[in-house]
Write an enzyme that holds these catalytic residues in place. Structure first.
Site, PDB file in Angstrom:
ATOM      1  N   CYS A  43      32.336  81.304  48.789  1.00 34.59           N
ATOM      2  CA  CYS A  43      31.609  81.177  47.523  1.00 34.59           C
ATOM      3  C   CYS A  43      31.786  79.769  46.945  1.00 34.59           C
ATOM      4  O   CYS A  43      32.918  79.328  46.701  1.00 34.59           O
ATOM      5  CB  CYS A  43      32.112  82.209  46.525  1.00 34.59           C
ATOM      6  SG  CYS A  43      31.249  82.145  44.929  1.00 34.59           S
ATOM      7  N   LYS A  82      34.708  85.373  55.663  1.00 32.17           N
ATOM      8  CA  LYS A  82      33.465  84.600  55.590  1.00 32.17           C
ATOM      9  C   LYS A  82      33.826  83.197  55.115  1.00 32.17           C
ATOM     10  O   LYS A  82      34.490  83.047  54.081  1.00 32.17           O
ATOM     11  CB  LYS A  82      32.465  85.246  54.623  1.00 32.17           C
ATOM     12  CG  LYS A  82      31.140  84.513  54.522  1.00 32.17           C
ATOM     13  CD  LYS A  82      30.191  85.273  53.605  1.00 32.17           C
ATOM     14  CE  LYS A  82      28.823  84.602  53.555  1.00 32.17           C
ATOM     15  NZ  LYS A  82      28.840  83.275  52.945  1.00 32.17           N
ATOM     16  N   HIS A 110      29.045  80.325  57.465  1.00 32.68           N
ATOM     17  CA  HIS A 110      27.899  79.766  56.756  1.00 32.68           C
ATOM     18  C   HIS A 110      27.842  78.273  57.105  1.00 32.68           C
ATOM     19  O   HIS A 110      28.789  77.537  56.840  1.00 32.68           O
ATOM     20  CB  HIS A 110      28.059  79.953  55.259  1.00 32.68           C
ATOM     21  CG  HIS A 110      26.832  79.610  54.476  1.00 32.68           C
ATOM     22  ND1 HIS A 110      26.679  79.947  53.148  1.00 32.68           N
ATOM     23  CD2 HIS A 110      25.688  78.977  54.829  1.00 32.68           C
ATOM     24  CE1 HIS A 110      25.510  79.517  52.709  1.00 32.68           C
ATOM     25  NE2 HIS A 110      24.894  78.923  53.724  1.00 32.68           N
ATOM     26  N   ASN A 143      25.153  82.470  59.432  1.00 29.31           N
ATOM     27  CA  ASN A 143      24.566  82.569  58.092  1.00 29.31           C
ATOM     28  C   ASN A 143      23.962  81.215  57.716  1.00 29.31           C
ATOM     29  O   ASN A 143      24.624  80.189  57.863  1.00 29.31           O
ATOM     30  CB  ASN A 143      25.633  82.986  57.083  1.00 29.31           C
ATOM     31  CG  ASN A 143      25.082  83.152  55.673  1.00 29.31           C
ATOM     32  OD1 ASN A 143      25.770  82.903  54.707  1.00 29.31           O
ATOM     33  ND2 ASN A 143      23.840  83.573  55.540  1.00 29.31           N
ATOM     34  N   GLY A 144      22.715  81.263  57.225  1.00 34.19           N
ATOM     35  CA  GLY A 144      22.049  80.036  56.799  1.00 34.19           C
ATOM     36  C   GLY A 144      20.721  79.837  57.501  1.00 34.19           C
ATOM     37  O   GLY A 144      20.588  80.065  58.701  1.00 34.19           O
ATOM     38  N   ASN A 145      19.696  79.415  56.722  1.00 33.13           N
ATOM     39  CA  ASN A 145      18.343  79.121  57.234  1.00 33.13           C
ATOM     40  C   ASN A 145      17.597  80.374  57.697  1.00 33.13           C
ATOM     41  O   ASN A 145      16.663  80.273  58.491  1.00 33.13           O
ATOM     42  CB  ASN A 145      18.387  78.119  58.394  1.00 33.13           C
ATOM     43  CG  ASN A 145      19.044  76.813  58.001  1.00 33.13           C
ATOM     44  OD1 ASN A 145      19.200  76.509  56.816  1.00 33.13           O
ATOM     45  ND2 ASN A 145      19.442  76.026  58.992  1.00 33.13           N
ATOM     46  N   ALA A 167      21.203  85.953  52.864  1.00 34.92           N
ATOM     47  CA  ALA A 167      21.517  86.136  51.439  1.00 34.92           C
ATOM     48  C   ALA A 167      20.266  85.937  50.587  1.00 34.92           C
ATOM     49  O   ALA A 167      19.614  86.904  50.197  1.00 34.92           O
ATOM     50  CB  ALA A 167      22.618  85.173  51.018  1.00 34.92           C
ATOM     51  N   GLU A 168      19.878  84.686  50.304  1.00 43.14           N
ATOM     52  CA  GLU A 168      18.742  84.431  49.424  1.00 43.14           C
ATOM     53  C   GLU A 168      17.434  84.916  50.036  1.00 43.14           C
ATOM     54  O   GLU A 168      16.571  85.431  49.329  1.00 43.14           O
ATOM     55  CB  GLU A 168      18.650  82.934  49.104  1.00 43.14           C
ATOM     56  CG  GLU A 168      19.646  82.468  48.071  1.00 43.14           C
ATOM     57  CD  GLU A 168      19.277  81.116  47.502  1.00 43.14           C
ATOM     58  OE1 GLU A 168      18.394  80.463  48.079  1.00 43.14           O
ATOM     59  OE2 GLU A 168      19.883  80.723  46.499  1.00 43.14           O
TER      60      GLU A 168
END
Length: 538
Positions: A43, A82, A110, A143-145, A167-168
């Protein structure tokens, strides 16, 4: 936070922590209800900086190692982690190996650093994820993209990861992993039904609805719905806003009404119509920094122009220009921050909202039910100084004072009654004493034979202090009290066989004893006579 894997085959509980004892206790509590516990070390938000957890622990390897080692050894549950990457790929690999040796059963990597957030998010580095996957012997999630279903397949191929986390992208399109893009109102209404069935804080639900409806609410024709949604406080109110949006956008979705985006608008740059679920793509960090620099440059040029105008006005000594007067009148009270907001959004207004409440003399809102038309503080002062009541504010000064006056009046009457009763009791005691004194005296001649023997018998068993106390009581409370005390003394003396005088007292008759007591009472009415009697007895 709970993470669920496909088919609900695994449930992972995620915790943020910076204390080994707390983390172990949390794992122990969650273990019966989940399949794994994840330590969030990724985070990057400001709250994580303040609380010193998340990605802001990635430099404290000893603390992280201790938490994972203890949790994996003391709790019967799988421990996962994570993380975010370092800019240095080799340091990222060492970080991942340390977590594996500490006891982590799975890693989620990430591909961004902790400084890549907000407008500076940018793209995630899949090569970092690939390096971690090649270096460790435990499962790795990437995680990512991840914005579309195609990104999932491409990420798995490029990184060799065992799975993908989003996530997003999942917030804007919860159907991302199915590969479909349903209308936003369909997903929003489904979510709100769950929020009604499983209640949660309204701010949580409102935030999710804003994510889902973001592209539609940015359309000028839907600004009113955006405002209504911002004022909602229940899931039912949010349902009404979503249904109105559905009715407004349905003709575009069915093709009954053609839709043409405004040139240069955000909707014109979208790959799909705005009423379909799709990701929100931020502008590149380079473009964002360029805009910041241009904004700062414009602000500096404006300040220089104002300085030149002020200088010219000062030298000329004349009145300022009309442009200068206009700017002063409009922005004199605005801070630099508000001026920047106006530059970004010319429609922004900083006028204070109209206040529908009437003001008290102290400029606070009046009480709606106040009997004196004041706020609570002013009403309290007025009631206490003037002895008034206000039912609206529940200030009952007058009523309480009246009740207090009645109460204290009753107490005063009770005191007077008690005082009067005491006086009557004292009068009756003295009257009874006078009656005893007024009885006829027994002839001294008839008492001559037994008088001395009785006095010796009575006084021989009483100490000197007891006689003095008896005399004092006789003087203060009356003869009748003395008479009762002498009876008690005689009774006690008769029961005490070891100390009594047998020979003289046994010869005395009952009648002679009573005559002796009455004679003593007559002689003890005054202090002088008491002294004389004591001397004669001695």
């Amino acid at each position: 936070m709970l993470q669920s894997w496909p088919g609900d085959s695994c449930l992972d509980a995620m915790f943020c922590s910076n204390d080994p004892d707390t983390f172990v206790e949390a794992c122990r509590l969650a273990a019966p209800n989940c399949d794994a516990v994840d330590l969030n070390l990724g985070c990057p938000q400001a709250i994580a900086r303040r609380g010193h957890y998340g990605a802001f622990l990635q430099d404290e390897w000893s603390l992280i190692r201790t938490m994972i080692e203890r949790a994996s050894a003391e709790v019967d549950v799988a421990i996962t982690a994570k993380i975010r990457v370092f800019e240095d790929k080799s340091r990222t690999v060492e970080y991942a190996k340390m977590l594996e040796h500490a006891g982590a059963s799975l890693l989620t990597v990430h591909g961004r650093t902790r400084d890549q957030k907000g407008p500076l998010t940018g793209l995630a580095s899949w090569p970092h994820i690939k390096a971690v996957k090649e270096a460790v012997n435990i499962p790795v999630l990437a995680n990512g993209n991840i914005q579309y279903r195609e990104d999932v397949e491409r990420c798995l191929e490029d990184t060799g990861a065992d799975g993908v986390m989003s996530a997003e992208g999942n917030l804007h399109n919860p159907a991302l992993f199915t590969g479909v893009h349903p209308p936003v109102w369909q997903i929003a209404l489904e979510y709100l039904q769950l929020a009604i069935h499983f209640p949660c804080p309204s701010s949580y639900a409102r935030g999710h609805i804003f994510k889902l409806l973001h592209h539609c609410l940015c359309m000028s024709e839907n600004f009113d719905l955006r405002y209504r949604l911002s004022k909602t406080s229940t899931a039912e109110e949010m349902v009404a806003v979503v249904e109105d949006l559905r009715d407004r956008m349905m003709p575009y979705n069915t093709g009954k009404k053609p839709w043409t985006p405004e040139p240069g608008s955000e909707q014109a740059r979208l790959p799909m119509p705005p009423w379909l679920c799709q990701p929100y793509v931020r502008i590149p960090p380079e473009e964002h920094l360029k805009k910041i620099q241009e904004s700062q440059k414009r602000s500096l040029e404006k300040q220089q122009e104002e300085a030149v105008i002020d200088k010219n006005d000062g030298f000329s000594g004349g009145e300022p220009s009309k442009r200068r007067m206009l700017e002063d009148s409009e922005e004199a009270d605005l801070s630099k921050k508000k001026k920047k907001k106006i530059l970004r959004n010319p429609r922004k207004s900083f006028e204070p909202p109209s206040d529908p409440y009437e003001k008290c003399v102290c400029r606070n809102p009046k009480g709606g039910r106040c009997a004196h038309g004041l706020c609570r503080a002013c009403c309290r002062v007025k009631c206490y100084t003037e002895g008034l009541d206000c039912l609206g504010h529940r200030i009952l000064v007058k009523t309480k004072r009246e009740k207090a006056a009645v109460y204290y009046g009753e107490q005063e009457k009770l005191k007077q009654v008690e005082q009067h009763g005491k006086e009557r009791k004292e009068i009756s005691i003295w009257q009874s004493g006078d009656k005893l004194q007024s009885q006829p005296d027994v002839s001294k001649a008839t008492l001559t034979e037994d008088h001395n023997q009785q006095q010796v018998c009575v006084t021989s068993h009483l100490p000197g202090q007891s006689l003095q106390q008896s005399s004092k009581v006789n003087r203060e409370e009356g003869a009748i009290v003395k008479f009762n005390e002498l009876n008690d003394i005689e009774k006690n003396n008769s029961e005490d066989k070891s100390n009594r005088c047998i020979s003289p007292c046994s010869k005395m008759t009952k009648g002679s004893q009573e005559n002796l007591y009455s004679t003593n009472l007559t002689h003890n009415t005054s202090e002088g006579s008491c002294k004389c009697k004591t001397n004669s007895t001695t």
